[in-house]
Write an enzyme that holds these catalytic residues in place. Sequence first.
Site, PDB file in Angstrom:
ATOM      1  CG  ASN A  90      -0.932  12.013   4.297  1.00  0.00           C
ATOM      2  OD1 ASN A  90      -1.203  11.397   5.325  1.00  0.00           O
ATOM      3  ND2 ASN A  90      -1.870  12.387   3.426  1.00  0.00           N
ATOM      4  CE1 TYR A 155      -2.310   1.474   3.890  1.00  0.00           C
ATOM      5  CE2 TYR A 155      -2.303   0.261   5.960  1.00  0.00           C
ATOM      6  CZ  TYR A 155      -2.349   1.459   5.274  1.00  0.00           C
ATOM      7  OH  TYR A 155      -2.424   2.658   5.969  1.00  0.00           O
ATOM      8  CB  ALA A 157       4.082  -5.689   1.686  1.00  0.00           C
ATOM      9  CB  SER A 158       2.879  -0.573   0.741  1.00  0.00           C
ATOM     10  OG  SER A 158       1.829  -0.209   1.621  1.00  0.00           O
ATOM     11  CB  ILE A 188      -6.568   7.787  12.367  1.00  0.00           C
ATOM     12  CG1 ILE A 188      -5.153   7.432  12.846  1.00  0.00           C
ATOM     13  CG2 ILE A 188      -6.808   9.292  12.438  1.00  0.00           C
ATOM     14  CD1 ILE A 188      -4.834   7.732  14.287  1.00  0.00           C
TER      15      ILE A 188
HETATM   16  P1  NDP Z   1      -7.478   9.466   2.621  1.00  0.00           P
HETATM   17  O1  NDP Z   1      -7.895   8.427   1.646  1.00  0.00           O
HETATM   18  O2  NDP Z   1      -8.519  10.163   3.429  1.00  0.00           O
HETATM   19  O3  NDP Z   1      -6.629  10.601   1.831  1.00  0.00           O
HETATM   20  C1  NDP Z   1      -5.599  10.230   0.961  1.00  0.00           C
HETATM   21  C2  NDP Z   1      -5.097  11.479   0.239  1.00  0.00           C
HETATM   22  O4  NDP Z   1      -4.073  11.084  -0.687  1.00  0.00           O
HETATM   23  C3  NDP Z   1      -6.152  12.180  -0.578  1.00  0.00           C
HETATM   24  O5  NDP Z   1      -5.889  13.570  -0.591  1.00  0.00           O
HETATM   25  C4  NDP Z   1      -5.945  11.592  -1.987  1.00  0.00           C
HETATM   26  O6  NDP Z   1      -6.467  12.477  -2.954  1.00  0.00           O
HETATM   27  C5  NDP Z   1      -4.423  11.502  -2.013  1.00  0.00           C
HETATM   28  N1  NDP Z   1      -3.839  10.519  -2.945  1.00  0.00           N
HETATM   29  C6  NDP Z   1      -4.137   9.194  -3.050  1.00  0.00           C
HETATM   30  N2  NDP Z   1      -3.379   8.633  -3.992  1.00  0.00           N
HETATM   31  C7  NDP Z   1      -2.573   9.616  -4.494  1.00  0.00           C
HETATM   32  C8  NDP Z   1      -1.571   9.649  -5.498  1.00  0.00           C
HETATM   33  N3  NDP Z   1      -1.220   8.565  -6.199  1.00  0.00           N
HETATM   34  N4  NDP Z   1      -0.963  10.841  -5.769  1.00  0.00           N
HETATM   35  C9  NDP Z   1      -1.297  11.952  -5.072  1.00  0.00           C
HETATM   36  N5  NDP Z   1      -2.228  11.975  -4.117  1.00  0.00           N
HETATM   37  C10 NDP Z   1      -2.870  10.821  -3.832  1.00  0.00           C
HETATM   38  O7  NDP Z   1      -6.359   8.793   3.551  1.00  0.00           O
HETATM   39  P2  NDP Z   1      -6.106   8.920   5.148  1.00  0.00           P
HETATM   40  O8  NDP Z   1      -6.105  10.342   5.560  1.00  0.00           O
HETATM   41  O9  NDP Z   1      -6.958   7.952   5.847  1.00  0.00           O
HETATM   42  O10 NDP Z   1      -4.602   8.355   5.220  1.00  0.00           O
HETATM   43  C11 NDP Z   1      -3.472   9.185   4.999  1.00  0.00           C
HETATM   44  C12 NDP Z   1      -2.207   8.366   5.209  1.00  0.00           C
HETATM   45  O11 NDP Z   1      -2.226   7.814   6.523  1.00  0.00           O
HETATM   46  C13 NDP Z   1      -2.074   7.178   4.254  1.00  0.00           C
HETATM   47  O12 NDP Z   1      -0.719   6.984   3.918  1.00  0.00           O
HETATM   48  C14 NDP Z   1      -2.592   6.009   5.085  1.00  0.00           C
HETATM   49  O13 NDP Z   1      -2.056   4.783   4.650  1.00  0.00           O
HETATM   50  C15 NDP Z   1      -2.082   6.409   6.460  1.00  0.00           C
HETATM   51  N6  NDP Z   1      -2.809   5.783   7.559  1.00  0.00           N
HETATM   52  C16 NDP Z   1      -4.131   6.038   7.770  1.00  0.00           C
HETATM   53  C17 NDP Z   1      -4.805   5.455   8.840  1.00  0.00           C
HETATM   54  C18 NDP Z   1      -6.250   5.739   9.124  1.00  0.00           C
HETATM   55  O14 NDP Z   1      -6.802   5.150  10.077  1.00  0.00           O
HETATM   56  N7  NDP Z   1      -6.911   6.622   8.364  1.00  0.00           N
HETATM   57  C19 NDP Z   1      -4.106   4.543   9.747  1.00  0.00           C
HETATM   58  C20 NDP Z   1      -2.715   4.351   9.437  1.00  0.00           C
HETATM   59  C21 NDP Z   1      -2.100   4.967   8.387  1.00  0.00           C
HETATM   60  P3  NDP Z   1      -7.035  11.945  -4.400  1.00  0.00           P
HETATM   61  O15 NDP Z   1      -7.765  10.656  -4.120  1.00  0.00           O
HETATM   62  O16 NDP Z   1      -7.919  13.054  -4.866  1.00  0.00           O
HETATM   63  O17 NDP Z   1      -5.824  11.761  -5.248  1.00  0.00           O
END
Ligand code: NDP
Length: 248
Positions: A90, A155, A157-158, A188
Amino acid sequence: MLLENKVAIITGATRGIGLAIARRFAKEGCNIAFCARSRNEKMIQVEQELIDAGVQAKGYAVDVADYNQAQTFVAEVMQDFGHIDILVNNAGITDDSALKRMTEEQFDHVVGVNLKSVFCMTKAVQPLMWKQGKGSIVNIGSVVGIAGNYNQANYAASKAGIIGFSKSCAKEFAARNIRVNIVCPGFIETEMTAEVPKELMDTWCSRIPMKRPGTTDEVAQACLFLASDMCPYITSVVLPICGGMEDA
Ligand code: NDP
């Protein structure tokens, strides 16, 4: 309960969608190993909340885009929990700008975290799921990875890469009863979107047939279905959770 006595690794579960998945899985009796980059107050709080829900839970400080850290993380989870049934990739970041202004660093950073982390974590769990002869991997993509988006070429592309990677793994792992599926959230509602001005929110929502953003719980429900034994014959599926957005 749908996940009783199973063990799930959920990356990036200290907030947002990852936290909702951890909470939902714990409700179904799943033991949770989760991570974020640092073991801060928030991580300790989430860990305690999950333990209070009646499951085994532990937060780990891991950068999942780092190959060696991912390997160590999975080895530690095996030591602490004994087995791993589910992996939810995630963790993800954005660093938006129009391609005209996007730097090489911005591209490398977003692809490096979002796509490489899925590779690192899948590589780490694959040998043990292979040995077990079962497992479910759920990767969090995005509708942007299907449809593209302004200012998000890196983003998109990823996230498109995650789809290709997951479908390849699904083919390679299918004979060992390891399923790999992709959940693609649309817009979301999270802590981040709470700060978006109401007028802008209304404009965004007007483009969604369901006229509202999705909730983190709605994404978690889809992950629960794919992670559970309710769908043993479903693999390589891309599931948009987006209220009917047209090009997803
Ligand atoms: P948030 O930014 O709210 O949360 C991201 C989480 O990932 C945090 O716990 C952060 O903790 C952790 N994180 C970030 N980078 C790393 C890393 N390199 N290693 C370990 N942990 C990491 O994101 P969302 O909940 O909004 O999104 C979650 C997923 O859903 C993502 O993949 C996003 O691309 C995808 N998504 C979200 C959408 C949305 O509308 N919110 C829409 C479509 C997809 P910390 O920063 O402390 O490391």
